[in-house]
Enzyme design. Sequence first.
Site, PDB file in Angstrom:
ATOM      1  N   GLY A 142       0.780  -1.230   0.000  1.00  0.00           N
ATOM      2  CA  GLY A 142       0.000   0.000   0.000  1.00  0.00           C
ATOM      3  C   GLY A 142       0.807   1.274   0.000  1.00  0.00           C
ATOM      4  N   ILE A 143       0.392   2.211   0.842  1.00  0.00           N
ATOM      5  CA  ILE A 143       1.039   3.523   0.904  1.00  0.00           C
ATOM      6  C   ILE A 143       2.513   3.396   1.286  1.00  0.00           C
ATOM      7  CG2 ILE A 143       1.105   5.713   2.156  1.00  0.00           C
ATOM      8  CD1 ILE A 143      -1.973   5.461   2.426  1.00  0.00           C
ATOM      9  N   ALA A 148       2.126   1.985   9.014  1.00  0.00           N
ATOM     10  CA  ALA A 148       1.286   0.845   9.391  1.00  0.00           C
ATOM     11  C   ALA A 148      -0.074   1.335   9.869  1.00  0.00           C
ATOM     12  CB  ALA A 148       1.967   0.031  10.488  1.00  0.00           C
ATOM     13  N   GLY A 149      -1.129   0.641   9.457  1.00  0.00           N
ATOM     14  CA  GLY A 149      -2.466   1.035   9.894  1.00  0.00           C
ATOM     15  C   GLY A 149      -3.502  -0.021   9.559  1.00  0.00           C
ATOM     16  N   GLY A 189     -19.156   5.290  10.964  1.00  0.00           N
ATOM     17  CA  GLY A 189     -18.722   3.962  10.586  1.00  0.00           C
ATOM     18  C   GLY A 189     -17.253   3.701  10.835  1.00  0.00           C
ATOM     19  N   TYR A 240     -11.392   3.810  14.532  1.00  0.00           N
ATOM     20  CA  TYR A 240     -10.326   4.239  13.631  1.00  0.00           C
ATOM     21  C   TYR A 240     -10.098   5.744  13.780  1.00  0.00           C
ATOM     22  CZ  TYR A 240      -7.830   5.124   9.232  1.00  0.00           C
ATOM     23  OH  TYR A 240      -6.912   5.519   8.287  1.00  0.00           O
ATOM     24  N   PRO A 274      -4.496  11.966   4.633  1.00  0.00           N
ATOM     25  CA  PRO A 274      -5.202  11.815   3.358  1.00  0.00           C
ATOM     26  C   PRO A 274      -6.669  11.446   3.549  1.00  0.00           C
ATOM     27  CG  PRO A 274      -3.966   9.832   3.844  1.00  0.00           C
ATOM     28  CD  PRO A 274      -3.693  10.791   4.974  1.00  0.00           C
TER      29      PRO A 274
END
Length: 278
Positions: A20-21, A91-92, A151, A155, A185
């Site tokens: 990913g990123i 990391a996420g 939702g 997070y 982002p």
Amino acid sequence: MSTVERIRGRVIAVAGGANGIGRETATLLARAGAHIAIGDYDAAAAQHAAAELAGIARGYDLDVTSSESFAAFAASVESDLGPIDVLVNSAGVMWVGPFDAEPDAAARRQLDVNLLGVIHSVKLVAPKMRARSSGQIVTIASAASLLPTPGEATYAASKHGVLGYLKAVRTELRGSGVNLSVIMPTVVDTALAAGTSTGSAAMLQPIDVARAVAKVIERPRFQVTVPGYVGVAHRVVDLLPQRLQDLILARLVPDQVASVDRKARSSYEEGITRGRDG
């Protein structure tokens, strides 16, 4: 001094850099001549990603939820490549759905990876940078650090926590030569965001965030939103009465409770509840 000139030859560690990123960021910085260390929960994936990069790159095992693992990672990088000039926290994990339907294991995992992972990294890396009077820590947070995100309650809490923690640490490090930067982002096209809505914003690509990281290394700033207008809009809307804020934000910010594609997220979120990074 150009971005390439500021990056070439510097030791840049990317936590969560196998996919990913993080991987896109490592790739971009490697092309600019940085010496890259990729740390990831999946050590084999980290080593594979590093092997595909230009120039000097190494892959390492890293569990960001463990301060001992982060300390071992930092020590290995310093031994192999030299002192860490720039650390990128990428990391996420994210669970999406109604706040009262979220499994406790998913809530704990998000706080452990997204918030405690950053805290571990800063506590271990920043003091060494301060001793050298030089260094930068760039953390990939989220627009959810600023905006109400239906939702994504836990997070968002983890990302609000990241921003609050770094604000406080930044004050303690003022004048030390150590720069902290937070990249926030909107929705990015990665596994973490599978099946979610972007709201009024266009879907970002990992390269968009990677470029923001490179830019903030070139010219350090503390808070950066991607796209840039999100930060401006947030500051303007925040001046309005609450009722008007709610009306505007309801149009701009996606309601993931209403729009999430559960089937598209099932495999990813099963991994979170079992303790795997996304």
